[in-house]
Design a protein around this motif. Structure first.
Motif, short mmCIF file in Angstrom:
data_model
loop_
_atom_site.label_atom_id
_atom_site.label_comp_id
_atom_site.label_asym_id
_atom_site.label_seq_id
_atom_site.Cartn_x
_atom_site.Cartn_y
_atom_site.Cartn_z
N VAL A 228 7.29 -68.18 33.72
CA VAL A 228 7.84 -68.01 32.37
C VAL A 228 7.27 -66.75 31.73
CG1 VAL A 228 8.11 -69.04 30.09
CG2 VAL A 228 8.06 -70.50 32.13
N THR A 229 8.15 -65.94 31.15
CA THR A 229 7.74 -64.75 30.40
C THR A 229 8.27 -64.85 28.98
OG1 THR A 229 7.82 -63.39 32.40
CG2 THR A 229 7.80 -62.23 30.30
N VAL A 230 7.38 -64.71 28.01
CA VAL A 230 7.76 -64.77 26.59
C VAL A 230 7.55 -63.40 25.97
CG1 VAL A 230 7.26 -65.80 24.34
CG2 VAL A 230 7.19 -67.22 26.41
N THR A 231 8.60 -62.85 25.36
CA THR A 231 8.52 -61.54 24.72
C THR A 231 9.02 -61.66 23.28
OG1 THR A 231 8.99 -60.48 26.84
CG2 THR A 231 9.19 -59.12 24.87
N LEU A 232 8.22 -61.15 22.35
CA LEU A 232 8.61 -61.18 20.94
C LEU A 232 9.27 -59.86 20.55
CD1 LEU A 232 6.70 -63.67 20.94
CD2 LEU A 232 6.02 -62.99 18.64
N GLY A 233 10.30 -59.97 19.72
CA GLY A 233 10.94 -58.78 19.20
C GLY A 233 10.21 -58.26 17.98
N ALA A 234 10.74 -57.18 17.41
CA ALA A 234 10.10 -56.56 16.25
C ALA A 234 10.29 -57.43 15.00
CB ALA A 234 10.70 -55.18 16.00
N ILE A 235 9.27 -57.43 14.16
CA ILE A 235 9.33 -58.12 12.87
C ILE A 235 9.63 -57.10 11.79
CG2 ILE A 235 8.04 -59.48 11.18
CD1 ILE A 235 6.39 -60.62 13.42
N GLU A 236 10.63 -57.39 10.99
CA GLU A 236 10.98 -56.48 9.90
C GLU A 236 9.80 -56.35 8.93
OE1 GLU A 236 13.65 -54.65 9.46
OE2 GLU A 236 14.57 -55.34 11.32
N PRO A 237 9.46 -55.13 8.52
CA PRO A 237 8.35 -54.97 7.57
C PRO A 237 8.68 -55.62 6.23
CG PRO A 237 9.53 -52.90 7.88
CD PRO A 237 10.09 -53.85 8.89
N VAL A 238 7.92 -56.63 5.88
CA VAL A 238 8.12 -57.36 4.63
C VAL A 238 6.77 -57.52 3.94
CG1 VAL A 238 10.19 -58.62 5.34
CG2 VAL A 238 7.93 -59.53 5.88
N GLN A 239 6.82 -57.82 2.67
CA GLN A 239 5.60 -58.06 1.90
C GLN A 239 5.61 -59.49 1.41
OE1 GLN A 239 5.21 -55.12 -1.19
NE2 GLN A 239 4.99 -53.41 0.24
N PHE A 240 4.73 -60.30 2.01
CA PHE A 240 4.60 -61.70 1.63
C PHE A 240 3.24 -61.92 1.00
CE2 PHE A 240 7.69 -62.99 5.18
CZ PHE A 240 8.74 -63.08 4.29
N ALA A 241 3.19 -62.91 0.12
CA ALA A 241 1.90 -63.32 -0.43
C ALA A 241 1.04 -63.90 0.68
CB ALA A 241 2.11 -64.35 -1.53
N PRO A 242 -0.27 -63.73 0.61
CA PRO A 242 -1.14 -64.25 1.67
C PRO A 242 -1.03 -65.76 1.79
CG PRO A 242 -2.43 -63.55 -0.23
CD PRO A 242 -1.04 -63.07 -0.47
N CYS A 243 -1.12 -66.24 3.03
CA CYS A 243 -0.93 -67.67 3.31
C CYS A 243 -2.21 -68.25 3.90
CB CYS A 243 0.23 -67.85 4.28
SG CYS A 243 0.58 -69.58 4.68
N ALA A 244 -2.59 -69.43 3.42
CA ALA A 244 -3.80 -70.08 3.92
C ALA A 244 -3.55 -70.82 5.23
CB ALA A 244 -4.35 -71.05 2.87
N LYS A 245 -2.29 -71.20 5.49
CA LYS A 245 -1.98 -71.94 6.71
C LYS A 245 -0.57 -71.58 7.17
CE LYS A 245 -1.57 -76.59 8.65
NZ LYS A 245 -1.63 -78.06 8.36
N LEU A 246 -0.48 -70.94 8.34
CA LEU A 246 0.81 -70.59 8.92
C LEU A 246 1.28 -71.71 9.84
CD1 LEU A 246 0.18 -66.85 9.84
CD2 LEU A 246 1.51 -67.72 7.92
N GLN A 247 2.57 -71.98 9.82
CA GLN A 247 3.14 -73.06 10.64
C GLN A 247 4.40 -72.55 11.33
OE1 GLN A 247 5.24 -76.49 8.75
NE2 GLN A 247 3.62 -77.70 9.71
#
Length: 230
Positions: free
Chosen positions: A50-69
Motif C-alpha cells: 500500500v502506498t499513501v500519497t497526500l495532495g497539496a493543501i490550499e493555503p488557509v488561515q485557521f485559528a489554532p486547534c488544541a485537538k485535531l481529528q
C-alpha cells in the motif's frame, strides 16, 4: 511632528504584535500529518503493498486547534483517489479536506491462455500477476484456489484478470434429478426422497418436490443431498 511620532509608535506596536498574529494560525503541517496518519492506519489491512500519497493543501488561515481529528467524509473510500477530512475538535470550529491517493500493488489471478465460456478451471489454466488493484474492477480474484474447480461464465483472453462474478461453482444437483432429502430439527432427523426443481451448487438453496407432492426448500450439499432445517 506629532503625526510622525504617532505613526512610528503605531508601526512599532504593529511589529510587536506581528509574531503573535502569526502564532495564532494553525500549523498546516500538523493538519497534513494528521490526515496522513489516519489514511495509513485505515489502509493497513489492505492486501499487497500500500502506498499513501497526500495532495497539496490550499493555503488557509485557521485559528489554532488544541485537538485535531481526522475523519472519512460520508460516501468516501480510501481506495484510489479519495479525501480525508480534518476537523478541529477542541479550541476552534473549522474543518478541511485533504486529497489522498491510495495505491495497492497486489496479486491477481489471470487466464494463462484464452479460456472459453463454460470451461472448468484447473491450476494450469491460471497464472498469478502483480497489478495495481485500485485500477481494476472490484471483485478480482487474488487466490488461484478460489477459482480452481469452478466454471467460467464468460470467455476470456490470455492475461485477463478473473473476477468472482465470472465464476460459477460446479453443480452438485441438476433439475429433475432424484435427490436425498435430509430433514432435521431439534431432536429429530429424517431422510426421504425427492426430485430437484432446479440446478444448484453446494451451499445454494434449491426447491425439491417430495414424494407426497409437497415443495420444500433446502440447502444443497456437496454430496448431492439436500438439507432441510426445521
Amino acid at each position: 511632528m506629532i503625526f510622525s511620532v504617532r505613526f512610528m509608535v503605531g508601526c512599532l506596536l504593529g511589529l510587536c504584535c506581528l509574531p503573535q498574529a502569526l502564532a495564532a494560525q494553525q500549523d498546516l503541517s500538523l493538519i497534513r500529518q494528521t490526515a496522513e496518519t489516519y489514511a495509513r492506519q485505515q489502509t493497513a489491512h489492505l492486501p499487497g503493498q500500500v502506498t499513501v500519497t497526500l495532495g497539496a493543501i490550499e493555503p488557509v488561515q485557521f485559528a489554532p486547534c488544541a485537538k485535531l481529528q481526522a475523519f472519512l467524509p460520508l460516501g468516501a473510500k480510501l481506495w484510489g483517489n479519495s479525501t480525508v477530512g480534518v476537523r478541529c475538535a477542541a479550541g476552534a470550529e473549522w474543518s478541511l479536506y485533504v486529497p489522498v491517493t491510495v495505491r495497492v500493488q497486489g496479486p491477481v489471478v489471470v487466464a494463462a491462455r484464452p479460456l472459453a465460456s463454460g470451461k472448468l478451471l484447473a491450476a494450469e489454466d491460471l497464472a498469478l500477476q502483480t497489478a495495481e488493484l485500485t485500477q481494476l474492477p472490484s471483485g478480482v480474484v487474488s487466490d488461484a484456489n478460489d477459482a480452481v474447480g469452478k466454471t467460467l461464465s464468460v470467455g476470456v483472453s490470455a492475461g485477463h484478470a478473473l473476477r468472482q462474478d465470472m465464476l460459477r461453482a460446479p453443480l452438485v444437483i441438476r433439475q429433475g434429478q432424484a435427490v436425498k432429502l435430509i430433514a432435521q430439527g431439534q431432536g429429530f432427523k429424517v431422510s426421504s426422497e425427492g426430485r430437484a426443481l432446479a440446478n444448484a451448487a453446494a451451499g445454494q438453496t434449491v426447491q425439491v418436490k417430495t414424494q407426497n407432492g409437497q415443495t420444500v426448500s433446502g440447502v444443497a450439499r456437496a454430496d448431492g443431498s439436500v438439507e432441510v432445517q426445521y
